[in-house]
Design a protein around this motif. Sequence first.
Motif, PDB file in Angstrom:
ATOM      1  N   PRO A   6       0.833  -1.207   0.000  1.00 27.32           N
ATOM      2  CA  PRO A   6       0.000   0.000   0.000  1.00 27.32           C
ATOM      3  C   PRO A   6       0.865   1.254   0.000  1.00 27.32           C
ATOM      4  CG  PRO A   6      -0.750  -1.564   1.665  1.00 27.32           C
ATOM      5  CD  PRO A   6       0.578  -2.057   1.177  1.00 27.32           C
ATOM      6  N   CYS A   7       0.510   2.230  -0.818  1.00 24.78           N
ATOM      7  CA  CYS A   7       1.251   3.489  -0.837  1.00 24.78           C
ATOM      8  C   CYS A   7       0.370   4.602  -1.364  1.00 24.78           C
ATOM      9  CB  CYS A   7       2.536   3.371  -1.657  1.00 24.78           C
ATOM     10  SG  CYS A   7       2.302   3.431  -3.444  1.00 24.78           S
ATOM     11  N   VAL A   8       0.796   5.825  -1.095  1.00 28.86           N
ATOM     12  CA  VAL A   8       0.124   7.013  -1.608  1.00 28.86           C
ATOM     13  C   VAL A   8       1.184   7.846  -2.320  1.00 28.86           C
ATOM     14  CG1 VAL A   8      -1.194   9.087  -1.058  1.00 28.86           C
ATOM     15  CG2 VAL A   8      -1.549   7.001   0.292  1.00 28.86           C
ATOM     16  N   LEU A   9       0.954   8.177  -3.580  1.00 28.89           N
ATOM     17  CA  LEU A   9       1.878   9.023  -4.331  1.00 28.89           C
ATOM     18  C   LEU A   9       1.503  10.478  -4.064  1.00 28.89           C
ATOM     19  CD1 LEU A   9       4.220   8.996  -6.394  1.00 28.89           C
ATOM     20  CD2 LEU A   9       2.487   9.205  -8.191  1.00 28.89           C
ATOM     21  N   MET A  10       2.458  11.248  -3.549  1.00 32.35           N
ATOM     22  CA  MET A  10       2.174  12.625  -3.159  1.00 32.35           C
ATOM     23  C   MET A  10       3.243  13.572  -3.674  1.00 32.35           C
ATOM     24  SD  MET A  10       0.692  12.288   0.729  1.00 32.35           S
ATOM     25  CE  MET A  10      -0.253  13.811   0.536  1.00 32.35           C
ATOM     26  N   ARG A  11       2.803  14.804  -3.943  1.00 34.66           N
ATOM     27  CA  ARG A  11       3.750  15.887  -4.167  1.00 34.66           C
ATOM     28  C   ARG A  11       3.879  16.675  -2.875  1.00 34.66           C
ATOM     29  NH1 ARG A  11       3.361  21.116  -4.369  1.00 34.66           N
ATOM     30  NH2 ARG A  11       1.108  21.183  -4.741  1.00 34.66           N
ATOM     31  N   GLY A  12       5.111  16.910  -2.480  1.00 36.96           N
ATOM     32  CA  GLY A  12       5.391  17.781  -1.357  1.00 36.96           C
ATOM     33  C   GLY A  12       6.316  18.881  -1.839  1.00 36.96           C
ATOM     34  N   GLY A  13       5.859  20.155  -1.793  1.00 36.50           N
ATOM     35  CA  GLY A  13       6.688  21.232  -2.317  1.00 36.50           C
ATOM     36  C   GLY A  13       7.011  20.999  -3.774  1.00 36.50           C
ATOM     37  N   THR A  14       8.291  20.988  -4.112  1.00 34.08           N
ATOM     38  CA  THR A  14       8.718  20.768  -5.496  1.00 34.08           C
ATOM     39  C   THR A  14       9.265  19.357  -5.711  1.00 34.08           C
ATOM     40  OG1 THR A  14      10.883  21.739  -4.952  1.00 34.08           O
ATOM     41  CG2 THR A  14       9.220  23.214  -5.899  1.00 34.08           C
ATOM     42  N   SER A  15       8.897  18.428  -4.828  1.00 34.31           N
ATOM     43  CA  SER A  15       9.325  17.031  -4.955  1.00 34.31           C
ATOM     44  C   SER A  15       8.099  16.123  -5.012  1.00 34.31           C
ATOM     45  CB  SER A  15      10.219  16.628  -3.780  1.00 34.31           C
ATOM     46  OG  SER A  15      11.415  17.377  -3.759  1.00 34.31           O
ATOM     47  N   ARG A  16       8.334  14.869  -5.395  1.00 37.61           N
ATOM     48  CA  ARG A  16       7.232  13.918  -5.506  1.00 37.61           C
ATOM     49  C   ARG A  16       7.747  12.522  -5.229  1.00 37.61           C
ATOM     50  NH1 ARG A  16       5.709  13.328 -11.183  1.00 37.61           N
ATOM     51  NH2 ARG A  16       6.900  11.397 -11.075  1.00 37.61           N
ATOM     52  N   GLY A  17       6.910  11.690  -4.600  1.00 42.93           N
ATOM     53  CA  GLY A  17       7.304  10.311  -4.358  1.00 42.93           C
ATOM     54  C   GLY A  17       6.254   9.554  -3.581  1.00 42.93           C
ATOM     55  N   PRO A  18       6.428   8.235  -3.447  1.00 45.85           N
ATOM     56  CA  PRO A  18       5.476   7.418  -2.704  1.00 45.85           C
ATOM     57  C   PRO A  18       5.666   7.553  -1.194  1.00 45.85           C
ATOM     58  CG  PRO A  18       7.253   6.057  -3.523  1.00 45.85           C
ATOM     59  CD  PRO A  18       7.491   7.434  -4.078  1.00 45.85           C
ATOM     60  N   PHE A  19       4.549   7.508  -0.478  1.00 42.84           N
ATOM     61  CA  PHE A  19       4.545   7.505   0.980  1.00 42.84           C
ATOM     62  C   PHE A  19       4.087   6.132   1.452  1.00 42.84           C
ATOM     63  CE2 PHE A  19       5.160  11.846   0.370  1.00 42.84           C
ATOM     64  CZ  PHE A  19       5.299  12.528   1.583  1.00 42.84           C
ATOM     65  N   PHE A  20       4.829   5.574   2.407  1.00 40.05           N
ATOM     66  CA  PHE A  20       4.522   4.256   2.957  1.00 40.05           C
ATOM     67  C   PHE A  20       4.376   4.331   4.463  1.00 40.05           C
ATOM     68  CE2 PHE A  20       7.082   3.384  -0.862  1.00 40.05           C
ATOM     69  CZ  PHE A  20       6.305   2.449  -1.519  1.00 40.05           C
ATOM     70  N   LEU A  21       3.545   3.478   5.023  1.00 38.23           N
ATOM     71  CA  LEU A  21       3.573   3.231   6.458  1.00 38.23           C
ATOM     72  C   LEU A  21       4.723   2.279   6.744  1.00 38.23           C
ATOM     73  CD1 LEU A  21      -0.235   2.733   7.229  1.00 38.23           C
ATOM     74  CD2 LEU A  21       1.189   4.708   7.842  1.00 38.23           C
ATOM     75  N   ALA A  22       5.485   2.566   7.789  1.00 41.04           N
ATOM     76  CA  ALA A  22       6.649   1.732   8.103  1.00 41.04           C
ATOM     77  C   ALA A  22       6.259   0.272   8.300  1.00 41.04           C
ATOM     78  CB  ALA A  22       7.344   2.274   9.357  1.00 41.04           C
ATOM     79  N   ASP A  23       5.073   0.021   8.846  1.00 41.96           N
ATOM     80  CA  ASP A  23       4.642  -1.361   9.093  1.00 41.96           C
ATOM     81  C   ASP A  23       4.417  -2.148   7.813  1.00 41.96           C
ATOM     82  OD1 ASP A  23       4.744  -0.918  11.805  1.00 41.96           O
ATOM     83  OD2 ASP A  23       2.589  -0.595  12.047  1.00 41.96           O
ATOM     84  N   ASP A  24       4.279  -1.452   6.686  1.00 39.84           N
ATOM     85  CA  ASP A  24       4.050  -2.149   5.417  1.00 39.84           C
ATOM     86  C   ASP A  24       5.348  -2.483   4.692  1.00 39.84           C
ATOM     87  OD1 ASP A  24       1.277  -2.110   5.682  1.00 39.84           O
ATOM     88  OD2 ASP A  24       1.105  -0.123   4.759  1.00 39.84           O
ATOM     89  N   LEU A  25       6.484  -2.098   5.274  1.00 38.93           N
ATOM     90  CA  LEU A  25       7.784  -2.387   4.676  1.00 38.93           C
ATOM     91  C   LEU A  25       8.587  -3.309   5.582  1.00 38.93           C
ATOM     92  CD1 LEU A  25       8.750   1.212   3.451  1.00 38.93           C
ATOM     93  CD2 LEU A  25       7.893  -0.686   2.054  1.00 38.93           C
ATOM     94  N   PRO A  26       9.562  -4.038   5.021  1.00 43.47           N
ATOM     95  CA  PRO A  26      10.380  -4.937   5.858  1.00 43.47           C
ATOM     96  C   PRO A  26      11.157  -4.168   6.923  1.00 43.47           C
ATOM     97  CG  PRO A  26      10.678  -5.416   3.518  1.00 43.47           C
ATOM     98  CD  PRO A  26       9.916  -4.135   3.595  1.00 43.47           C
ATOM     99  N   GLU A  27      11.329  -4.761   8.079  1.00 42.08           N
ATOM    100  CA  GLU A  27      12.142  -4.157   9.126  1.00 42.08           C
ATOM    101  C   GLU A  27      13.622  -4.190   8.767  1.00 42.08           C
ATOM    102  OE1 GLU A  27      11.482  -5.714  12.992  1.00 42.08           O
ATOM    103  OE2 GLU A  27       9.311  -5.319  12.990  1.00 42.08           O
ATOM    104  N   ASP A  28      14.049  -5.244   8.075  1.00 42.00           N
ATOM    105  CA  ASP A  28      15.443  -5.365   7.666  1.00 42.00           C
ATOM    106  C   ASP A  28      15.774  -4.248   6.671  1.00 42.00           C
ATOM    107  OD1 ASP A  28      17.951  -7.277   7.441  1.00 42.00           O
ATOM    108  OD2 ASP A  28      17.421  -6.686   5.395  1.00 42.00           O
ATOM    109  N   ILE A  29      16.797  -3.440   6.982  1.00 39.74           N
ATOM    110  CA  ILE A  29      17.104  -2.267   6.175  1.00 39.74           C
ATOM    111  C   ILE A  29      17.528  -2.638   4.759  1.00 39.74           C
ATOM    112  CG2 ILE A  29      18.668  -0.295   5.947  1.00 39.74           C
ATOM    113  CD1 ILE A  29      18.653  -0.073   8.989  1.00 39.74           C
ATOM    114  N   ALA A  30      18.388  -3.648   4.633  1.00 38.25           N
ATOM    115  CA  ALA A  30      18.861  -4.043   3.302  1.00 38.25           C
ATOM    116  C   ALA A  30      17.704  -4.531   2.435  1.00 38.25           C
ATOM    117  CB  ALA A  30      19.928  -5.127   3.436  1.00 38.25           C
ATOM    118  N   LEU A  31      16.812  -5.315   3.016  1.00 41.47           N
ATOM    119  CA  LEU A  31      15.661  -5.821   2.278  1.00 41.47           C
ATOM    120  C   LEU A  31      14.716  -4.682   1.911  1.00 41.47           C
ATOM    121  CD1 LEU A  31      14.128  -8.243   1.178  1.00 41.47           C
ATOM    122  CD2 LEU A  31      13.116  -8.565   3.449  1.00 41.47           C
TER     123      LEU A  31
END
Length: 362
Positions: A6-31
């Motif tokens: 799950p993600c939300v694509l957002m523009r913030g200021g003059t940038s843009r990218g996907p927003f994620f909840l941390a719980d929806d991503l792996p805890e392992d940093i490399a993964l």
Amino acid sequence: MEIEIPCVLMRGGTSRGPFFLADDLPEDIALRDELLLDVMGSPHELQINGIGGGSTLTSKVAIISRSALPDCDVDYLFAQVSVMKRTVDTRPNCGNMLAAVGPYAIEQGLVPVQGKETIVRIRNINTGTRVEAIIQTPNGAVSYEGDTRIDGVPGTGAPIVLCFEQAEGSLTGKLFPTGQRTDWIDGVAVSCVDVAMPVMVVHAEDLGKTGRESAAELDQDKAFLARLESLRLQAGRLMGMGDVSQSVVPKPVVVSAAEGGTIRSRYFTPHSCHKAHAVTGAIAVASSAMLPGTVSHSLMQTNVESENAVINVAHPSGQIAVSLEVRDAINNPKVVRAGVVRTARRIMKGSVCVPAPASIVA
């Protein structure tokens, strides 16, 4: 096998990218980083196999979670995903993406609406900086519509006020990481300043430029870019950051004189010129302009040595106004508070599909 995140694509200021909840991503940093690279489609100049836009300004990710700190509502981890390399850098902050954190947090149910305006207290995990974002929430919901215009973004939107506290020494722990307000590298005067973002500031004329060049003109000058990168790498070591060849910080900034309470800036990310300006970088440039002894201050054509001032940072698409409170700028400088106004917009929400890592498939 693919997985959906799950993600939300957002523009913030003059940038843009996907927003994620941390719980929806792996805890392992490399993964996690491997997944983010696949999400954005890196490395590829067009990021054709992902949702990145082929630019550093559209290859950014925000990861949001509830904060465990009693004086913060949410934690915000920023990730700069390289376009052409398979690397993810979580050392810097991004103040433009930060503008969309408050609306996202409210719409995800992490922060309740408080009235016509809602204050979202944000901790940036990358730097430890704390920011208050004032979000317009009439009728019990986030409003993206308004009359506020920011240079570098078409149209108008609802104002989002960002108030930075404790931004001094964001990554290095020091306002002047080298211990000097001006250093000399290869015969060039530079000021290394860390407020919201570590930057290396250099006068355009010292590099054979006027400071009025467009981003495209600067990007086409490969000899200039190589020299700027050489200065940046040496500045990184002087700032105690070690080998920064694989990092996007410190950011190099080329400045020149402008009229009134304005300084002209060309901000690099770090290997190409920003077509507008980073918020955190603007705070660093504006702060340096208020501090006697720096490259930036020497170019100001008006007195800015009062404790409170608004510094306009001119960039290729217009300018950004930074409100600053600086104490004892001459003897023992302290940047107490910095404020900027941005806008944001929710573009799309749903799920992004990526190949499942082998460890998850197993």
